[in-house]
Structures are given as C-alpha cells and as structure tokens.
Design a protein around this motif. Structure first.
Motif, PDB file in Angstrom:
ATOM      1  N   HIS A 125       5.700  13.141 -12.465  1.00  0.00           N
ATOM      2  CA  HIS A 125       6.303  13.033 -13.801  1.00  0.00           C
ATOM      3  C   HIS A 125       5.396  13.677 -14.850  1.00  0.00           C
ATOM      4  O   HIS A 125       5.875  14.413 -15.717  1.00  0.00           O
ATOM      5  CB  HIS A 125       6.576  11.567 -14.142  1.00  0.00           C
ATOM      6  N   LEU A 126       4.093  13.414 -14.762  1.00  0.00           N
ATOM      7  CA  LEU A 126       3.155  14.031 -15.699  1.00  0.00           C
ATOM      8  C   LEU A 126       3.140  15.555 -15.559  1.00  0.00           C
ATOM      9  O   LEU A 126       3.116  16.283 -16.562  1.00  0.00           O
ATOM     10  CB  LEU A 126       1.742  13.477 -15.491  1.00  0.00           C
ATOM     11  N   LEU A 127       3.164  16.044 -14.333  1.00  0.00           N
ATOM     12  CA  LEU A 127       3.200  17.475 -14.114  1.00  0.00           C
ATOM     13  C   LEU A 127       4.459  18.099 -14.698  1.00  0.00           C
ATOM     14  O   LEU A 127       4.415  19.195 -15.276  1.00  0.00           O
ATOM     15  CB  LEU A 127       3.082  17.791 -12.621  1.00  0.00           C
ATOM     16  N   ASP A 128       5.590  17.407 -14.555  1.00  0.00           N
ATOM     17  CA  ASP A 128       6.836  17.883 -15.140  1.00  0.00           C
ATOM     18  C   ASP A 128       6.742  17.975 -16.654  1.00  0.00           C
ATOM     19  O   ASP A 128       7.259  18.915 -17.267  1.00  0.00           O
ATOM     20  CB  ASP A 128       8.006  16.973 -14.753  1.00  0.00           C
ATOM     21  N   LEU A 129       6.087  17.003 -17.263  1.00  0.00           N
ATOM     22  CA  LEU A 129       5.925  17.037 -18.722  1.00  0.00           C
ATOM     23  C   LEU A 129       5.118  18.247 -19.169  1.00  0.00           C
ATOM     24  O   LEU A 129       5.446  18.895 -20.164  1.00  0.00           O
ATOM     25  CB  LEU A 129       5.246  15.751 -19.208  1.00  0.00           C
ATOM     26  N   PHE A 130       4.073  18.584 -18.430  1.00  0.00           N
ATOM     27  CA  PHE A 130       3.254  19.749 -18.779  1.00  0.00           C
ATOM     28  C   PHE A 130       4.015  21.050 -18.551  1.00  0.00           C
ATOM     29  O   PHE A 130       3.842  22.006 -19.298  1.00  0.00           O
ATOM     30  CB  PHE A 130       1.940  19.753 -17.987  1.00  0.00           C
ATOM     31  N   ALA A 164       0.832  -1.211   0.000  1.00  0.00           N
ATOM     32  CA  ALA A 164       0.000   0.000   0.000  1.00  0.00           C
ATOM     33  C   ALA A 164       0.867   1.261   0.000  1.00  0.00           C
ATOM     34  O   ALA A 164       0.600   2.212  -0.745  1.00  0.00           O
ATOM     35  CB  ALA A 164      -0.941  -0.011   1.200  1.00  0.00           C
ATOM     36  N   MET A 165       1.922   1.266   0.809  1.00  0.00           N
ATOM     37  CA  MET A 165       2.850   2.402   0.844  1.00  0.00           C
ATOM     38  C   MET A 165       3.482   2.635  -0.525  1.00  0.00           C
ATOM     39  O   MET A 165       3.518   3.754  -1.034  1.00  0.00           O
ATOM     40  CB  MET A 165       3.989   2.138   1.840  1.00  0.00           C
ATOM     41  N   LEU A 166       4.009   1.560  -1.090  1.00  0.00           N
ATOM     42  CA  LEU A 166       4.685   1.660  -2.381  1.00  0.00           C
ATOM     43  C   LEU A 166       3.731   2.080  -3.486  1.00  0.00           C
ATOM     44  O   LEU A 166       4.110   2.838  -4.384  1.00  0.00           O
ATOM     45  CB  LEU A 166       5.360   0.327  -2.720  1.00  0.00           C
ATOM     46  N   ASP A 167       2.496   1.617  -3.420  1.00  0.00           N
ATOM     47  CA  ASP A 167       1.500   1.974  -4.424  1.00  0.00           C
ATOM     48  C   ASP A 167       1.206   3.476  -4.381  1.00  0.00           C
ATOM     49  O   ASP A 167       1.135   4.130  -5.420  1.00  0.00           O
ATOM     50  CB  ASP A 167       0.225   1.165  -4.210  1.00  0.00           C
ATOM     51  N   ILE A 168       1.051   4.015  -3.184  1.00  0.00           N
ATOM     52  CA  ILE A 168       0.802   5.452  -3.049  1.00  0.00           C
ATOM     53  C   ILE A 168       2.002   6.250  -3.560  1.00  0.00           C
ATOM     54  O   ILE A 168       1.849   7.224  -4.307  1.00  0.00           O
ATOM     55  CB  ILE A 168       0.476   5.808  -1.586  1.00  0.00           C
ATOM     56  N   ALA A 169       3.204   5.843  -3.180  1.00  0.00           N
ATOM     57  CA  ALA A 169       4.410   6.543  -3.635  1.00  0.00           C
ATOM     58  C   ALA A 169       4.570   6.437  -5.149  1.00  0.00           C
ATOM     59  O   ALA A 169       4.943   7.412  -5.806  1.00  0.00           O
ATOM     60  CB  ALA A 169       5.643   5.981  -2.929  1.00  0.00           C
ATOM     61  N   ASP A 170       4.274   5.271  -5.717  1.00  0.00           N
ATOM     62  CA  ASP A 170       4.362   5.078  -7.163  1.00  0.00           C
ATOM     63  C   ASP A 170       3.378   6.000  -7.883  1.00  0.00           C
ATOM     64  O   ASP A 170       3.731   6.629  -8.883  1.00  0.00           O
ATOM     65  CB  ASP A 170       4.089   3.614  -7.509  1.00  0.00           C
ATOM     66  N   SER A 171       2.175   6.098  -7.374  1.00  0.00           N
ATOM     67  CA  SER A 171       1.178   7.002  -7.969  1.00  0.00           C
ATOM     68  C   SER A 171       1.647   8.451  -7.882  1.00  0.00           C
ATOM     69  O   SER A 171       1.481   9.223  -8.835  1.00  0.00           O
ATOM     70  CB  SER A 171      -0.172   6.851  -7.269  1.00  0.00           C
ATOM     71  N   GLU A 172       2.220   8.805  -6.758  1.00  0.00           N
ATOM     72  CA  GLU A 172       2.738  10.173  -6.577  1.00  0.00           C
ATOM     73  C   GLU A 172       3.865  10.457  -7.569  1.00  0.00           C
ATOM     74  O   GLU A 172       3.906  11.521  -8.189  1.00  0.00           O
ATOM     75  CB  GLU A 172       3.228  10.347  -5.142  1.00  0.00           C
ATOM     76  N   LEU A 173       4.774   9.501  -7.748  1.00  0.00           N
ATOM     77  CA  LEU A 173       5.869   9.673  -8.712  1.00  0.00           C
ATOM     78  C   LEU A 173       5.339   9.838 -10.133  1.00  0.00           C
ATOM     79  O   LEU A 173       5.821  10.691 -10.887  1.00  0.00           O
ATOM     80  CB  LEU A 173       6.821   8.484  -8.654  1.00  0.00           C
ATOM     81  N   LYS A 174       4.361   9.028 -10.489  1.00  0.00           N
ATOM     82  CA  LYS A 174       3.779   9.125 -11.840  1.00  0.00           C
ATOM     83  C   LYS A 174       3.086  10.462 -12.034  1.00  0.00           C
ATOM     84  O   LYS A 174       3.190  11.075 -13.103  1.00  0.00           O
ATOM     85  CB  LYS A 174       2.823   7.959 -12.082  1.00  0.00           C
ATOM     86  N   THR A 175       2.377  10.934 -11.019  1.00  0.00           N
ATOM     87  CA  THR A 175       1.702  12.225 -11.100  1.00  0.00           C
ATOM     88  C   THR A 175       2.721  13.350 -11.245  1.00  0.00           C
ATOM     89  O   THR A 175       2.551  14.249 -12.079  1.00  0.00           O
ATOM     90  CB  THR A 175       0.837  12.452  -9.836  1.00  0.00           C
TER      91      THR A 175
END
Length: 110
Positions: free
Chosen positions: A102-107, A89-100
């Motif tokens: 990354h997307l923000l950085d692209l924009f 659960a911890m890793l899943d939340i952190a993974d989602s945060e990292l992906k988010t």
C-alpha cells in the motif's frame, strides 16, 4: 480472470494470496481454505490476535481446544495453541506485506 500476488507462502504451513483484480484474499492453513474480501482481512487478523491473546498457559498446547467462529453458520476453525500461533505469524507477515505494498502504491501514484 484472477491474477494472484503471494503475501505469504510456506510449503508445509500454508499460504496467503491476494487477487489483483478483485482484491479478495485467500488463506490456506492446514486443511482449510478461506477466501474473504481484502477489506475484511484486518478484522479477521484482529479476531485471530484476540483469540491468541486470550490463551491460557494451563491449556494443553497440542490439543485442538480453540474454537474460532466463521461467518458461515455451523463452521468454526478448530485449532491447537501451536496452530493458532502459526496462524498469527502467517497473518502478521501477510499484513506487513499488504501495508508495504500500500505504501509503495502511494509513492507510485505521486
């Protein structure tokens, strides 16, 4: 000097942070702290999910019977079912945060 970004925090469960300079990720869970390059985080998360996917319903839930290897010879994570599920659960939340992030950085780059 490191400047950290929190990806996950729980006062009793642990934390996952990322250094904005070197991109290393530090995971603190229970009495273990693991630091790994950000590029290795997805593989570590996949490994943990694999172990969680192989849980047997016949195993004792609160006994520490799950051995997860680490890159260091002779050192393994020793977890119970409950702890493994918490870690996933911890890793899943952190993974989602990292992906988010990354997307923000692209924009922001455009």
């Amino acid at each position: 000097m490191c400047s950290y970004q929190t990806l996950y925090y729980n006062q009793s469960g642990g934390y996952i942070i990322r250094c904005l300079q070197c991109n290393n990720i530090q995971l603190a869970f229970g009495n273990v702290a693991i630091t790994l390059p950000g590029t290795e985080f997805p593989a570590f998360f996949d490994l943990i999910k694999k172990f969680a996917g192989n849980l047997s319903s016949t195993d004792v839930v609160h006994s520490k019977t799950i051995y997860i290897p680490t890159p260091c010879d002779g050192i393994k994570l020793l977890l119970s079912h409950t702890e493994l599920k918490e870690l996933v659960a911890m890793l899943d939340i952190a993974d989602s945060e990292l992906k988010t992030l990354h997307l923000l950085d692209l924009f922001q780059q455009n």
